[in-house]
Write a protein that holds these residues in place. Structure first.
Motif, PDB file in Angstrom:
ATOM      1  N   LEU A 165       0.820  -1.208   0.000  1.00  0.00           N
ATOM      2  CA  LEU A 165       0.000   0.000   0.000  1.00  0.00           C
ATOM      3  C   LEU A 165       0.855   1.260   0.000  1.00  0.00           C
ATOM      4  O   LEU A 165       0.497   2.265  -0.608  1.00  0.00           O
ATOM      5  CB  LEU A 165      -0.918  -0.002   1.227  1.00  0.00           C
ATOM      6  CG  LEU A 165      -1.881  -1.194   1.352  1.00  0.00           C
ATOM      7  CD1 LEU A 165      -2.696  -1.091   2.626  1.00  0.00           C
ATOM      8  CD2 LEU A 165      -2.807  -1.261   0.140  1.00  0.00           C
ATOM      9  N   SER A 177      -5.611  -6.123   3.189  1.00  0.00           N
ATOM     10  CA  SER A 177      -5.603  -5.348   4.435  1.00  0.00           C
ATOM     11  C   SER A 177      -7.042  -5.198   4.894  1.00  0.00           C
ATOM     12  O   SER A 177      -7.918  -4.829   4.107  1.00  0.00           O
ATOM     13  CB  SER A 177      -4.962  -3.971   4.217  1.00  0.00           C
ATOM     14  OG  SER A 177      -4.995  -3.211   5.404  1.00  0.00           O
ATOM     15  N   LYS A 184      -2.825  -7.340   7.672  1.00  0.00           N
ATOM     16  CA  LYS A 184      -2.223  -6.658   6.534  1.00  0.00           C
ATOM     17  C   LYS A 184      -1.164  -7.572   5.934  1.00  0.00           C
ATOM     18  O   LYS A 184      -0.387  -8.186   6.674  1.00  0.00           O
ATOM     19  CB  LYS A 184      -1.595  -5.334   6.979  1.00  0.00           C
ATOM     20  CG  LYS A 184      -1.085  -4.442   5.859  1.00  0.00           C
ATOM     21  CD  LYS A 184      -0.570  -3.139   6.455  1.00  0.00           C
ATOM     22  CE  LYS A 184      -0.153  -2.138   5.407  1.00  0.00           C
ATOM     23  NZ  LYS A 184       0.322  -0.860   6.020  1.00  0.00           N
TER      24      LYS A 184
END
Length: 610
Positions: free
Chosen positions: A216, A522, A244
């Motif tokens: 991310l 996530s 995550k």
């Protein structure tokens, strides 16, 4: 006795009756024939003896309430000036209790996550395991004041609980790994705590892994292989009550690091730590706050042994005179560097004390402002009390101690007899000693006995009494504690979160690159804002439905308006009681709701996702 109860009663000028609870033994036993016969006779009145009347405690308190309108009100802790040794006796049993409590809390969170994947919540297994844990919290078992045979039984029961719990956790992690879709081979970090979290994660792997990449943010973190063969990395922003995924890599250029470790010195960007020839810490310089942590000329993590011979009830008590005979464990057998990588550095110090052996691994981190002490103690002694001491350069009249769902302040001086009596006090995950601009916290993963006086922070590690269990604490013990110097007070440093993180590390599970999973890489099941002082402690399935139960509390003695959110929309929400019965409905808006919480208030919510 009735006469003794009346003599001890100190409010005779206000009231002429006293409540006596009776029954056989001190474990909730019912009345005997002899007791009932004594009551029958005393009801008629005996010269020189109080007259008795049978009734219920509720009726007695109702009568007091109607009789008095200005009863004195006590604020704060009712400290029992007795049985201080029960904070520490039978350390193995206390450790198993805490580990099982936290393990079951983690299991509840993991399977709450998996309910969204259609996995059946193992409620009967979880409830059965909780019943065993709660049974072993009986008032003589958990305090360490039972006979030896009791702890032979609890050892087997706790081992069985650990095995069953570890299996449930493995199965949950495997199901999470299959549900998550990742473009590359990844490590999934699972956070069972109620706040977004950054920290170290340790895992095993048969493959060589040198980096973890946050897909991310694109940030790459180094991975270090430890002395035990496991891997460790520092990762960031793992969601509250969620997970995550981080992409695993095998190539990473060596990064510059401020982490340096030798047998005499440990240094990172937070601390510069020096050891003396006895293996004690003679200096901790806090680089962030530009100050020395320790008192001038005094050493830290000194292992102190005290002769411990209470006048009676040996495994229950620690007497005020225990400090009169003190020894230091300074027979250092070896010092060696065990970790010196980009994530963590560590040294191992081995000491001998008569027939006992103490091994401590001391760790510092590249990105965590904490000094960890991982100890294995093979203890063979009896009637000795073992403590570790940190003399810190802090000036404060009070220290703060973690308790269940909150914290309590206690004085650090001996001005009054009440202050003097608090020479051993209880705390759960942390104790903190702070002045206005600076403080030091002491975290632990299984210890309860503390004393903080004149700037000396001490944690009680072992109490090896001989009655009623002649072999109490004569075994191998595993324990961890950690020193956290910080700017400001414990509130600014968010020490409650540090305590939770130290006790409940993140879980790790690997997953292969796959597009068959349907889950995001996530996910946050539930999150509360503000999370710095409103703690989302528990997430579990409702006992009698498929709704979620959430238990939260306020930890800073402050009012707050809170927002609870989820990755899915909320169908409805209620505030409920501990029996999960609805009290009032709370309006929801899409995936969130708002509520108010008072200082140290505990709130239970029932929510339904859709």
């Amino acid at each position: 006795s009735a006469i003794g109860a009346w003599r001890r009663y100190s409010h005779k000028e206000h009231n002429n009756d006293v409540l006596i609870s009776y029954g056989y033994g001190d474990g909730g036993g019912g009345p005997t024939e002899e007791m009932l016969e004594n009551i029958r006779r005393m009801e008629k009145g005996l010269p020189g003896c109080p007259k008795t009347v049978q009734g219920t405690s509720l009726d007695y308190f109702k009568r007091l309430e109607s009789k008095f309108t200005d009863l004195p009100k006590w604020v704060g802790e009712l400290y029992l000036e007795y049985h201080r040794g029960t904070y520490t006796s039978m350390g193995r049993n206390k450790r198993a209790n805490r580990k099982c409590e936290l393990m079951l809390s983690d299991i509840e969170t993991l399977y709450s996550l998996l309910m969204q994947e259609g996995v059946v919540y193992p409620q009967e297994k979880i409830n059965s395991m909780w019943e065993t844990v709660l049974l072993n919290q009986f008032h003589d078992i958990l305090p360490g004041s039972s006979i030896k045979e009791v702890y032979d039984v609890t050892l087997k029961e706790y081992q069985a609980l650990a095995e069953e719990g570890e299996q449930l956790i493995r199965e949950a992690l495997d199901m999470i790994s299959r549900a998550v879709s990742c473009e590359k081979d990844s490590l999934i970090a699972v956070n069972t705590l109620g706040f977004n979290r950054s920290g170290t994660i340790e895992f095993d792997s048969s493959d060589s892994i040198t980096s973890l990449k946050d897909p991310l943010k694109g940030k790459v973190a180094p991975v270090q292989k430890t002395a035990t063969g496991s891997y460790i990395a520092y990762i960031e922003d793992v969601p509250s009550k969620g997970y995550k995924a981080f992409e695993m890599g095998s190539i990473l250029e060596a990064a510059e690091t401020d982490l340096h470790v030798t047998e005499k010195r440990m240094e990172n960007k937070f601390f510069d730590i020096l050891f003396n020839e006895k293996g004690n810490i003679q200096s901790i310089y806090d680089k962030t706050n530009c100050r020395q942590v320790l008192k001038l000329g005094q050493c830290a993590n000194v292992l102190q042994v005290f002769e411990d011979r209470p006048r009676d009830n040996e495994n229950w008590n620690i007497e005020m005179y225990y400090p009169q005979k003190k020894y230091e464990i300074d027979d250092v057998q070896s010092v060696e560097v065990i970790d010196n990588g980009p994530v963590r550095g560590g040294i191992r110090i081995t000491r001998q004390f008569f027939d006992s052996k103490i091994t401590q691994d001391i760790y510092i981190y590249a990105d965590v402002a904490r000094i960890d002490f991982d100890s294995v103690i093979d203890w063979k002694e009896k009637q000795l009390l073992l403590k570790t001491v940190f003399p810190v350069d802090v000036h404060a009249e009070r220290a703060t101690y973690d308790i269940q769902f909150g914290n309590v302040e206690r004085t650090t001086h001996t001005n009054t007899s009440w202050d003097v009596a608090r020479y051993e006090v209880v705390a759960h995950k942390w104790a903190d000693y702070s002045q206005y601009d600076y403080g030091v916290s002491l975290l632990n993963d299984c210890k309860y006995g503390h004393d903080i006086r004149d700037g000396n922070m001490r944690l009680t590690l072992l109490k090896s009494g001989i009655a009623p269990n002649p072999d109490a604490d004569k075994e191998v013990h595993y324990m961890k504690y950690s020193l956290v110097p910080h700017a400001g007070t414990w509130r600014e440093a968010n020490i409650p979160a540090e305590g939770y993180a130290f006790n409940q590390p993140m879980y790790a599970v690997k997953t292969k690159a796959s597009k068959t999973g349907c889950g995001s890489n996530s996910l946050c099941l539930f999150e509360v804002d503000p999370s710095d002082h409103v703690i989302l402690e528990t997430v579990k399935k409702c006992e009698h439905s498929d709704e979620y139960i959430l238990r939260l509390y306020e930890s800073h003695n402050a009012n707050a308006e809170c927002t609870l959110s989820s990755f899915k929309n909320l169908e409805y929400a209620y505030e409920c009681d501990m029996m999960e019965e609805n009290i009032k409905e709370i309006p929801v808006e899409a995936n969130r709701l708002t509520f108010k919480i008072a200082p140290y208030e505990i709130i239970t919510l029932k929510v339904k996702l859709w």
